[in-house]
Design a protein around this motif. Sequence first.
Motif, short mmCIF file in Angstrom:
data_model
loop_
_atom_site.label_atom_id
_atom_site.label_comp_id
_atom_site.label_asym_id
_atom_site.label_seq_id
_atom_site.Cartn_x
_atom_site.Cartn_y
_atom_site.Cartn_z
N ILE A 1 0.84 -1.19 0.00
CA ILE A 1 0.00 0.00 0.00
C ILE A 1 0.88 1.24 0.00
CG2 ILE A 1 -1.68 1.34 1.34
CD1 ILE A 1 -2.99 -1.24 2.13
N CYS A 2 0.70 2.06 -1.04
CA CYS A 2 1.50 3.27 -1.20
C CYS A 2 0.61 4.48 -0.93
CB CYS A 2 2.05 3.38 -2.62
SG CYS A 2 2.80 1.86 -3.24
N ILE A 3 1.12 5.41 -0.15
CA ILE A 3 0.35 6.62 0.13
C ILE A 3 1.29 7.82 0.13
CG2 ILE A 3 0.52 6.49 2.65
CD1 ILE A 3 -2.61 7.50 0.64
N ASN A 4 0.88 8.86 -0.57
CA ASN A 4 1.66 10.09 -0.61
C ASN A 4 1.16 11.02 0.48
OD1 ASN A 4 2.74 12.67 -1.22
ND2 ASN A 4 2.97 12.10 -3.37
N CYS A 5 1.97 11.22 1.52
CA CYS A 5 1.53 12.02 2.67
C CYS A 5 1.24 13.46 2.29
CB CYS A 5 2.61 11.98 3.76
SG CYS A 5 2.91 10.34 4.43
N ALA A 6 1.84 13.94 1.20
CA ALA A 6 1.62 15.32 0.78
C ALA A 6 0.32 15.46 -0.01
CB ALA A 6 2.80 15.81 -0.06
N ALA A 7 -0.25 14.33 -0.46
CA ALA A 7 -1.44 14.40 -1.31
C ALA A 7 -2.74 14.35 -0.54
CB ALA A 7 -1.41 13.25 -2.33
N ILE A 8 -2.68 14.00 0.75
CA ILE A 8 -3.88 13.90 1.57
C ILE A 8 -3.95 15.11 2.50
CG2 ILE A 8 -5.15 12.51 3.24
CD1 ILE A 8 -3.72 10.08 2.23
N PRO A 9 -5.08 15.80 2.54
CA PRO A 9 -5.21 16.97 3.44
C PRO A 9 -4.92 16.59 4.89
CG PRO A 9 -7.06 16.84 1.92
CD PRO A 9 -6.29 15.57 1.75
#
Length: 367
Positions: free
Chosen positions: A197-205
């Motif tokens: 699971i990849c998540i971009n911390c900068a892309a989520i408010p």
Amino acid sequence: MSRHRILIVDDEISITSALELILGEKGYTVETAKSVGEATARRRESPFDLVLTDLRLPDSDGIDLLTRVKDETPETQVIVMTAHGSIEITIEAIKRGAYYYIEKPFTPEQVLMLVERALQYSAIKRENLTLKHALSDDGEAFGIIGRNAKMRQIHETIRTAAPSDASVLIEGESGTGKELIATALHVQSNRSQRPFICINCAAIPNELIESELFGYRKGAFTGADRDKRGLIDAAAGGTLLLDEIAEMPPHLQTKLLRVLQERRLRRLGDEQEIEVDFRLISITNRDTAQMIQDCTLRKDLYFRISTVKIKVVPLRERLDDVALLAERFLQRYSEKYGKRILSISRAAFSLLSRYDWPGNVRELESV
């Protein structure tokens, strides 16, 4: 080399036509469908390497299609297309196995980059069968190209670190291939058959990232009308990749540190803690020493996430790999588009080797 087959599922003709044109011009074989039912029929006729689907479809939704694709052909990658503001259902799709998402409206460059990455991820997973414990002699291992000593060291680090559960921090400028390294670490690990699971911390408010990472119980806050698993829990048994981890708010860095220390978490609004089992890989393109000094990255969290640290050097510091990279890209795209371009001239190599490459390998590939 066979052309990658891509299925586009959207009931908006303007979207399917535009994507068919963009991807077709790059040599992909593209088919379209307007509904889950039509997409299912297309998939029964012939398999696809990649599916791009809208989340809202006439006869069902993209989550339903995603579930069917992953149940029937797990090797097929899925990218979900979403409208602005539907981040919650998008992250649910990632938990269900989507490679990633793209938000409408998008540019051709955004689509092509994401498609290339998704197909590259599939290729690396296939290579796992033959590269599990081997380092190739031609300068390419795990899909990562380079004969430079520093790149050889990264290859070796992947081989030795992948089987462990140690947290890994990958540092490097944009375009250096950090995501490829993270993918290789997962694919070569004992967790390779579990979620990545990849998540971009900068892309989520900021106001959403806590509930998305840790999950929540029904009634935890206004709008929480059901229980929801967090991304950490969804990565059970697998790997969680946090891109741009330094963008995480300080109070969440504290919560993440506690989870890494105790391997337990408490969802928002829950009195009970649950055990979690995942391997953490973090990525950043910023200077971690400076971030610690600026108090944007907790020092204790840094030590916890960097049990193994991989520093990816910029291309300007391994110019001896430019010729090898250029030749590989030439071969790849010549085969992909059916062109007979046999070599690059010495004069061209000389120019390439004198350039500074601020965009690194990604820039070289696009030349």
